[in-house]
Design an enzyme around this catalytic site. Structure first.
Site, PDB file in Angstrom:
ATOM      1  CD  GLU A 113      -3.151  -0.632   5.187  1.00  0.00           C
ATOM      2  OE1 GLU A 113      -3.052  -1.662   6.019  1.00  0.00           O
ATOM      3  OE2 GLU A 113      -2.559   0.505   5.329  1.00  0.00           O
ATOM      4  CD  GLU A 114      -1.341   3.820   6.985  1.00  0.00           C
ATOM      5  OE1 GLU A 114      -2.239   3.318   7.765  1.00  0.00           O
ATOM      6  OE2 GLU A 114      -0.412   3.391   6.805  1.00  0.00           O
TER       7      GLU A 114
ATOM      8  CG  HIS B  50      -0.501   0.304   2.475  1.00  0.00           C
ATOM      9  ND1 HIS B  50      -0.332   1.578   2.908  1.00  0.00           N
ATOM     10  CD2 HIS B  50       0.056  -0.280   3.484  1.00  0.00           C
ATOM     11  CE1 HIS B  50       0.022   1.996   4.146  1.00  0.00           C
ATOM     12  NE2 HIS B  50       0.570   0.499   4.515  1.00  0.00           N
TER      13      HIS B  50
ATOM     14  CD  GLU C  22       1.611  -2.861   5.430  1.00  0.00           C
ATOM     15  OE1 GLU C  22       2.407  -2.052   6.307  1.00  0.00           O
ATOM     16  OE2 GLU C  22       0.278  -2.640   5.630  1.00  0.00           O
TER      17      GLU C  22
ATOM     18  CG  HIS D  65       0.453   5.099  11.867  1.00  0.00           C
ATOM     19  ND1 HIS D  65      -0.978   4.563  12.010  1.00  0.00           N
ATOM     20  CD2 HIS D  65       0.642   4.535  10.477  1.00  0.00           C
ATOM     21  CE1 HIS D  65      -1.354   4.029  11.073  1.00  0.00           C
ATOM     22  NE2 HIS D  65      -0.286   3.644  10.121  1.00  0.00           N
TER      23      HIS D  65
ATOM     24  CG  ASP E 290       2.696   2.107   7.608  1.00  0.00           C
ATOM     25  OD1 ASP E 290       2.402   1.215   6.878  1.00  0.00           O
ATOM     26  OD2 ASP E 290       2.053   2.659   8.332  1.00  0.00           O
TER      27      ASP E 290
ATOM     28  CG  ASP F 195      -2.825   4.534   1.826  1.00  0.00           C
ATOM     29  OD1 ASP F 195      -2.100   3.402   1.569  1.00  0.00           O
ATOM     30  OD2 ASP F 195      -3.732   4.412   2.646  1.00  0.00           O
TER      31      ASP F 195
END
Length: 446
Positions: free
Chosen positions: A150-151, A82, A176, A414, A115, A84
């Site tokens: 995805e987030e 992903h 990931e 994050h 991430d 995003d």
């Protein structure tokens, strides 16, 4: 299978040789913001790089996912990232510009480098190495996806790819971050809403009304008990830990591998005519993490059966959130906010193939930059994620085998001052390049 000792040196030399190209690619992606539903610049950068390094086909689907193919076979081996990111949060917590980022001898910094834009970088160059060294087995095609949203809603992108693009791979490697390990599963999650009705009145005579916040306070204590209580026979509200016990859960072994479920209140809302009035509604959002043996139905019923919820009867409703936010292309693909638990068996052909590919290149322990080794090598090579991934749709909803191996660290996700390690980009590209021939050999034996 081709002579792996010869191919091993070719793979290791090529992956190391592309280190600076991968770093430049990663920095080019993350120099632009790419939050969910705003990923266009990331997608365009990735599509251009895929074309530059020689992908046979590159497409962007109606939802906005970029999909690249190497080879022409009927069987597909997919690598998913992903692309995003979350936002940057409080800018004051960053020691460097999150989009300009930084680079030193061993690390790259910037929002999304762990991430999880590093994963698409290693996958693109892993596929390039496969093509250059004739590592794509006959009858197979390699698919690399840079997926969106995805987030916001993990797995939505793959639900679209499987159901609407009509692409169904043999298996998928999630790129990931895995701290140098191979991850074969994760707890699931769902987003629950609890709504309570009340009746407002003037705050000077609260007895005339029915305070929804007080009702919710009862319910919150019971929800807290689910998370904190034990599962002893005399415990009225048995804690979620009960699912680790074979008495309550036939899937207790995999539940113990993934870890117990949890529940926490993540948001609270209310309505009231004024600050001088009794609240006439109160609602909360619950973040529910699920282990093996738990389903969305069982989790909703668990809340509905709490003593406090039953006490307040028809004034309480328990439901699951839905997601319907448009992608950056304007595509709306509504889905329930339910993200199933999944784990691929430890003896599955995909698990064995990835372990063999890794061990053939790097041995039986996790590898990484010098500063990461002590922490990483305290953990088993094959383990599981703490957080959720697109595997919730790939394997959780659709039963396509999924396994994880990706550059970076879970703890960087994050967080401010996000970093990844150059060595991880190289290691993952090498393992990705070696995996298809190991899988083809294992699949032929099966």
């Amino acid at each position: 299978m081709q002579n792996f000792e010869i191919k091993k040196e070719e793979i290791l030399t090529s992956s190391k040789g592309y280190e600076q190209d991968m770093v430049a690619f990663l920095r080019a992606i993350v120099k632009n913001p790419g939050e969910s539903c705003g990923e266009k610049a990331h997608i365009d950068t990735i599509a251009a790089e895929m074309r530059k390094v020689g992908f046979d086909e590159v497409q962007i689907d109606p939802q906005g996912n970029v999909i690249g193919f190497m080879g022409t076979g009927d069987k597909i081996i997919a690598f998913d990232a992903h692309i995003d990111t979350v936002g940057i949060g409080n800018r004051d917590n960053w020691e460097f510009d999150p989009y300009e980022g930084f680079e030193n001898e061993t690390m790259v910094g910037g929002r999304g480098v762990s991430d999880q834009c590093g994963g698409i970088v290693s996958a693109v160059y892993g596929a390039k190495i496969m093509k250059e060294h004739n590592l794509i087995p006959d009858g197979y095609r390699i698919m690399v996806t840079g997926t969106v949203q995805e987030e916001d809603c993990d797995g939505l992108c793959w639900q679209y790819i499987i159901q609407e693009d009509h692409i169904r791979p043999e298996f998928v490697v999630s790129t990931e971050p895995t701290d140098g390990g191979i991850y074969r599963g994760q707890r699931g999650r769902m987003e629950i809403r609890v709504d309570v009705k009340g009746v407002s009145c003037h705050g000077s005579a609260p007895e005339r009304g029915d305070n929804a916040i007080y009702k919710m306070a009862d319910i919150l204590q019971d929800i807290r008990s689910l998370n904190e209580n034990d599962a002893a026979d005399g415990t009225q509200i048995k804690g979620l830990v009960k699912m680790l016990d074979e008495k309550y859960n036939p899937d207790w072994e995999e539940a113990r591998f993934l870890g117990r479920g949890t529940v926490t209140v993540s948001q609270i809302f209310y309505t009231s005519p004024s600050r001088c009035a009794v609240a006439d509604s109160c609602s909360v959002s619950l973040d529910r993490r699920m282990t093996f043996g738990e389903t969305w139905e069982s989790c909703l019923e668990e809340i509905r059966n709490l003593p406090s919820v039953k006490k307040h009867g028809k004034d309480v409703s328990v439901s699951m959130y839905h997601y319907d936010r448009p992608s950056y292309t304007g595509c709306v693909y509504e889905i329930e906010c339910y993200f199933p638990t999944w784990a691929i068996p430890k003896d599955h052909v995909v698990t064995r193939s990835l372990e063999n590919a890794y061990q053939g290149l790097f041995g039986d322990k996790r590898t990484g930059a010098k500063e990461t080794l002590e922490m990483r090598q305290q953990r088993p090579l094959t383990d599981k994620w703490t957080f959720s991934t697109n595997g919730v749709s790939i394997m959780g909803r659709n039963g396509i085998p999924c396994i994880g191996f990706g550059p970076g660290a879970e703890a960087q996700a994050h967080a401010p001052n996000e970093i990844t390690w150059k060595q991880d980009l190289v290691t993952c590209a090498a393992v990705y390049a070696a995996l298809p021939m190991h899988y083809a050999q294992q699949a032929d034996k099966a």
